[in-house]
Design a protein around this motif. Structure first.
Motif, PDB file in Angstrom:
ATOM      1  N   UNK A 151       0.848  -1.175   0.000  1.00 53.04           N
ATOM      2  CA  UNK A 151       0.000   0.000   0.000  1.00 53.04           C
ATOM      3  C   UNK A 151       0.891   1.235   0.000  1.00 53.04           C
ATOM      4  N   UNK A 152       0.634   2.187  -0.893  1.00 52.73           N
ATOM      5  CA  UNK A 152       1.523   3.329  -1.044  1.00 52.73           C
ATOM      6  C   UNK A 152       0.854   4.619  -0.561  1.00 52.73           C
ATOM      7  N   UNK A 153       1.707   5.569  -0.139  1.00 46.01           N
ATOM      8  CA  UNK A 153       1.241   6.906   0.260  1.00 46.01           C
ATOM      9  C   UNK A 153       2.395   7.879   0.105  1.00 46.01           C
ATOM     10  N   UNK A 154       2.088   9.088  -0.340  1.00 49.31           N
ATOM     11  CA  UNK A 154       3.099  10.140  -0.449  1.00 49.31           C
ATOM     12  C   UNK A 154       3.368  10.717   0.932  1.00 49.31           C
ATOM     13  N   UNK A 155       4.643  10.886   1.268  1.00 47.07           N
ATOM     14  CA  UNK A 155       5.008  11.442   2.575  1.00 47.07           C
ATOM     15  C   UNK A 155       4.854  12.963   2.538  1.00 47.07           C
ATOM     16  N   UNK A 156       3.991  13.498   3.414  1.00 43.09           N
ATOM     17  CA  UNK A 156       3.774  14.943   3.446  1.00 43.09           C
ATOM     18  C   UNK A 156       3.929  15.499   4.858  1.00 43.09           C
ATOM     19  N   UNK A 157       4.401  14.680   5.793  1.00 42.40           N
ATOM     20  CA  UNK A 157       4.450  15.065   7.203  1.00 42.40           C
ATOM     21  C   UNK A 157       5.875  14.947   7.730  1.00 42.40           C
ATOM     22  N   UNK A 158       6.304  15.945   8.481  1.00 44.42           N
ATOM     23  CA  UNK A 158       7.645  15.996   9.072  1.00 44.42           C
ATOM     24  C   UNK A 158       7.701  15.067  10.285  1.00 44.42           C
ATOM     25  N   UNK A 159       8.521  14.049  10.204  1.00 44.79           N
ATOM     26  CA  UNK A 159       8.690  13.123  11.327  1.00 44.79           C
ATOM     27  C   UNK A 159      10.066  13.297  11.939  1.00 44.79           C
ATOM     28  N   UNK A 160      11.096  12.949  11.186  1.00 45.58           N
ATOM     29  CA  UNK A 160      12.472  13.080  11.656  1.00 45.58           C
ATOM     30  C   UNK A 160      13.119  14.311  11.036  1.00 45.58           C
ATOM     31  N   UNK A 161      13.843  15.117  11.836  1.00 44.17           N
ATOM     32  CA  UNK A 161      14.547  16.265  11.255  1.00 44.17           C
ATOM     33  C   UNK A 161      15.722  15.862  10.377  1.00 44.17           C
ATOM     34  N   UNK A 162      15.996  14.557  10.317  1.00 45.56           N
ATOM     35  CA  UNK A 162      17.095  14.068   9.490  1.00 45.56           C
ATOM     36  C   UNK A 162      16.606  13.396   8.212  1.00 45.56           C
ATOM     37  N   UNK A 163      15.310  13.567   7.913  1.00 50.16           N
ATOM     38  CA  UNK A 163      14.740  13.050   6.673  1.00 50.16           C
ATOM     39  C   UNK A 163      13.924  14.155   6.001  1.00 50.16           C
ATOM     40  N   UNK A 164      13.900  14.210   4.666  1.00 50.24           N
ATOM     41  CA  UNK A 164      13.072  15.210   3.977  1.00 50.24           C
ATOM     42  C   UNK A 164      11.593  14.854   4.069  1.00 50.24           C
ATOM     43  N   UNK A 165      10.747  15.797   3.712  1.00 50.16           N
ATOM     44  CA  UNK A 165       9.310  15.530   3.699  1.00 50.16           C
ATOM     45  C   UNK A 165       8.902  14.782   2.432  1.00 50.16           C
ATOM     46  N   UNK A 166       9.584  15.004   1.323  1.00 40.23           N
ATOM     47  CA  UNK A 166       9.217  14.366   0.066  1.00 40.23           C
ATOM     48  C   UNK A 166       9.446  12.870   0.075  1.00 40.23           C
ATOM     49  N   UNK A 167       9.079  12.255  -1.029  1.00 45.79           N
ATOM     50  CA  UNK A 167       9.238  10.807  -1.159  1.00 45.79           C
ATOM     51  C   UNK A 167       7.933  10.094  -0.872  1.00 45.79           C
ATOM     52  N   UNK A 168       8.019   8.787  -0.689  1.00 45.59           N
ATOM     53  CA  UNK A 168       6.800   8.013  -0.482  1.00 45.59           C
ATOM     54  C   UNK A 168       6.998   6.806   0.398  1.00 45.59           C
ATOM     55  N   UNK A 169       5.896   6.360   0.990  1.00 48.11           N
ATOM     56  CA  UNK A 169       5.862   5.159   1.835  1.00 48.11           C
ATOM     57  C   UNK A 169       5.290   3.987   1.064  1.00 48.11           C
ATOM     58  N   UNK A 170       5.782   2.797   1.387  1.00 50.27           N
ATOM     59  CA  UNK A 170       5.132   1.550   1.000  1.00 50.27           C
ATOM     60  C   UNK A 170       4.842   0.786   2.291  1.00 50.27           C
ATOM     61  N   UNK A 171       3.556   0.539   2.561  1.00 47.08           N
ATOM     62  CA  UNK A 171       3.134  -0.181   3.754  1.00 47.08           C
ATOM     63  C   UNK A 171       2.777  -1.617   3.398  1.00 47.08           C
ATOM     64  N   UNK A 172       3.051  -2.518   4.341  1.00 43.53           N
ATOM     65  CA  UNK A 172       2.574  -3.898   4.214  1.00 43.53           C
ATOM     66  C   UNK A 172       2.074  -4.361   5.575  1.00 43.53           C
ATOM     67  N   UNK A 173       0.890  -4.998   5.596  1.00 46.91           N
ATOM     68  CA  UNK A 173       0.246  -5.378   6.847  1.00 46.91           C
ATOM     69  C   UNK A 173      -0.070  -6.875   6.852  1.00 46.91           C
ATOM     70  N   UNK A 174       0.312  -7.543   7.929  1.00 51.21           N
ATOM     71  CA  UNK A 174      -0.030  -8.951   8.134  1.00 51.21           C
ATOM     72  C   UNK A 174      -0.546  -9.073   9.572  1.00 51.21           C
ATOM     73  N   UNK A 175      -1.855  -9.018   9.736  1.00 52.59           N
ATOM     74  CA  UNK A 175      -2.472  -9.045  11.064  1.00 52.59           C
ATOM     75  C   UNK A 175      -3.131 -10.409  11.251  1.00 52.59           C
ATOM     76  N   UNK A 176      -2.440 -11.310  11.922  1.00 49.54           N
ATOM     77  CA  UNK A 176      -2.942 -12.659  12.126  1.00 49.54           C
ATOM     78  C   UNK A 176      -3.545 -12.850  13.505  1.00 49.54           C
ATOM     79  N   UNK A 177      -4.079 -14.042  13.739  1.00 52.19           N
ATOM     80  CA  UNK A 177      -4.681 -14.342  15.036  1.00 52.19           C
ATOM     81  C   UNK A 177      -3.640 -14.524  16.133  1.00 52.19           C
ATOM     82  N   UNK A 178      -2.406 -14.897  15.754  1.00 48.03           N
ATOM     83  CA  UNK A 178      -1.389 -15.156  16.774  1.00 48.03           C
ATOM     84  C   UNK A 178      -0.205 -14.201  16.709  1.00 48.03           C
ATOM     85  N   UNK A 179      -0.035 -13.480  15.607  1.00 47.86           N
ATOM     86  CA  UNK A 179       1.072 -12.540  15.506  1.00 47.86           C
ATOM     87  C   UNK A 179       0.716 -11.428  14.531  1.00 47.86           C
TER      88      UNK A 179
END
Length: 254
Positions: A151-179
């Motif tokens: 799952x992708x999203x454009x980064x538009x929020x300042x998190x770390x002062x050592x990283x730029x705001x531009x660029x993008x995220x790729x998320x992956x989620x695995x929500x199981x019953x035990x882990x």
């Protein structure tokens, strides 16, 4: 019937990409709970009340320290036309307060359909400056989010002062019953960051709370201390520092 209230004895890994290398791996404790349901609260845990460990609605959902909890998440889903697909359980994955203090670098609202399929995730990101922004992850056609989906999203929020705001995220989620497993790959023109959160699910009990507090007695104060320690390491290695900009006007993107 009581709702989900699980402890995640987890591990987080962060690896910086680019010219300035840095990596770390720490243990971390999360709770996975169903905030709209009646919960069986074990000793040493409280819901919206003071306690050794607790989880409060005001800590999540919109403005930091003045959040609206699950009602906010339902509003976000409705505003993006996802209500019909997410009429099942809504779960919150977050670090708890310990002795009244909390800081969540990222929490996750997990929205399911009536059959239990994961249809949308709201990644609620907070920085150490008191700002918050959320990224809504879902498939354009509304299909179930499978463990291998990216799952992708454009980064538009300042998190770390050592990283730029531009660029993008790729998320992956695995929500199981035990882990659970969550992977975030951030890429920018300077490199980026790879972060993971993995851990085993077990029902929250007083014994697990005691174990959590003995292993990591300072809770989110420890998290903040480790964040600042890693920031010092990056500064020492010569990473470029950026002054905090104003946060985005909209509190959700995706």
């Amino acid at each position: 019937m009581t709702g989900t209230l699980d402890h995640i004895a987890g591990e987080t890994f962060h690896g910086r990409k680019g010219a300035v290398q840095n990596a770390f791996r720490y243990g971390v404790d999360y709770l996975l709970l169903e905030p709209e349901a009646k919960l069986r609260e074990p000793p040493l845990f409280s819901r919206n009340r003071a306690g050794l460990t607790s989880l409060h609605d005001v800590d999540h959902g919109g403005v930091p320290r003045h959040g609206a909890g699950a009602g906010w998440a339902r509003h976000v889903l409705a505003a993006h036309g996802l209500s019909d697909l997410t009429g099942g359980r809504l779960l919150l994955l977050a670090q708890p307060r310990v002795l009244g203090h909390v800081f969540n670098p990222v929490s996750f609202w997990l929205a399911h359909d009536a059959d239990g399929g994961l249809r949308a995730v709201i990644a609620e990101v907070s920085n150490t400056f008191g700002d918050r922004h959320s990224y809504l992850c879902h498939h354009a056609d509304g299909r179930v989010i499978e463990p291998g989906d990216r799952m992708t999203a454009a980064k538009i929020f300042h998190v770390s002062p050592f990283q730029p705001i531009g660029g993008g995220y790729v998320f992956r989620f695995d929500i199981g019953d035990d882990r659970i497993g969550i992977w975030i790959d951030y890429t920018s023109e300077e490199g980026g960051l790879y972060a993971t959160l993995t851990g085993w699910r077990q029902p929250l009990t007083a014994g697990r709370i005691v174990g959590m507090c003995l292993r990591r007695p300072f809770g989110s104060r420890r998290v903040l201390g480790l964040i600042h320690w890693q920031a010092l390491r990056l500064w020492w290695k010569g990473a470029r520092y950026r002054v905090r900009p104003l946060p985005p006007e909209n509190d959700v993107s995706g």
